[in-house]
Design an enzyme around this catalytic site. Structure first.
Site, PDB file in Angstrom:
ATOM      1  N   GLN A 119      -1.591  21.282  14.890  1.00  0.00           N
ATOM      2  CA  GLN A 119      -0.576  22.318  14.996  1.00  0.00           C
ATOM      3  C   GLN A 119       0.665  21.902  14.209  1.00  0.00           C
ATOM      4  OE1 GLN A 119       0.496  23.377  19.025  1.00  0.00           O
ATOM      5  NE2 GLN A 119       1.817  25.049  18.345  1.00  0.00           N
TER       6      GLN A 119
ATOM      7  N   VAL B  91       3.343  24.397  13.542  1.00  0.00           N
ATOM      8  CA  VAL B  91       4.471  25.230  13.966  1.00  0.00           C
ATOM      9  C   VAL B  91       4.431  25.298  15.486  1.00  0.00           C
ATOM     10  CG1 VAL B  91       5.545  27.511  13.868  1.00  0.00           C
ATOM     11  CG2 VAL B  91       4.386  26.605  11.841  1.00  0.00           C
TER      12      VAL B  91
ATOM     13  N   HIS C 258      -0.102  30.226  18.028  1.00  0.00           N
ATOM     14  CA  HIS C 258      -0.626  31.165  17.042  1.00  0.00           C
ATOM     15  C   HIS C 258      -2.137  31.022  16.940  1.00  0.00           C
ATOM     16  CE1 HIS C 258       0.605  27.491  14.901  1.00  0.00           C
ATOM     17  NE2 HIS C 258      -0.296  27.768  13.976  1.00  0.00           N
TER      18      HIS C 258
ATOM     19  N   HIS D  64      -5.380  31.692  14.501  1.00  0.00           N
ATOM     20  CA  HIS D  64      -5.839  31.919  13.138  1.00  0.00           C
ATOM     21  C   HIS D  64      -7.104  32.765  13.152  1.00  0.00           C
ATOM     22  CE1 HIS D  64      -3.457  28.566  11.254  1.00  0.00           C
ATOM     23  NE2 HIS D  64      -3.503  28.115  12.491  1.00  0.00           N
TER      24      HIS D  64
END
Length: 113
Positions: free
Chosen positions: A93, A95, A99, A101
């Protein structure tokens, strides 16, 4: 909580190629794609990583996965795609904002790396 590139995209402080948005999430094309189709789906709620989710996030997490399906369909990934959530440093990871993908448009390999 740190201000991330994703929170700046949500606020429209920086541009992104947004392909989907609703009250809970945003989906946009990755700026460094790892496949012909590489889209990120992020919650608008700031959650640094998957391990920071709680039972209060169960509806949001379900919503995100249903939107992954919808965005993949709209992207024409009829032959399949890969869904990835990198969590923490060892998980890759980069960021600190949860999130998901969506990777597709080519045959995926296993193991991923």
């Amino acid at each position: 909580m740190a201000d991330t590139i994703f929170s700046k995209i949500i606020r429209r402080d920086i541009p992104a190629d947004i392909v989907y948005e609703d009250d809970l999430c945003l989906a946009f094309r990755d700026i460094a794609p790892q496949a012909p189709v590489h889209i990120l789906v992020i919650p608008k709620k700031t959650i640094p990583k998957l391990t920071d989710t709680t039972s209060e996030d169960h509806a949001l997490m379900g919503h995100l996965l249903l939107k992954v399906k919808q965005v993949a369909e709209e992207a024409g990934l009829d032959n399949g795609y890969r869904v990835v959530i990198n969590t923490g440093e060892d998980g890759g990871q980069t960021v600190d904002h949860l999130h998901i993908h969506i990777l597709g448009g080519r045959q995926m390999q296993w193991p991923p790396g």
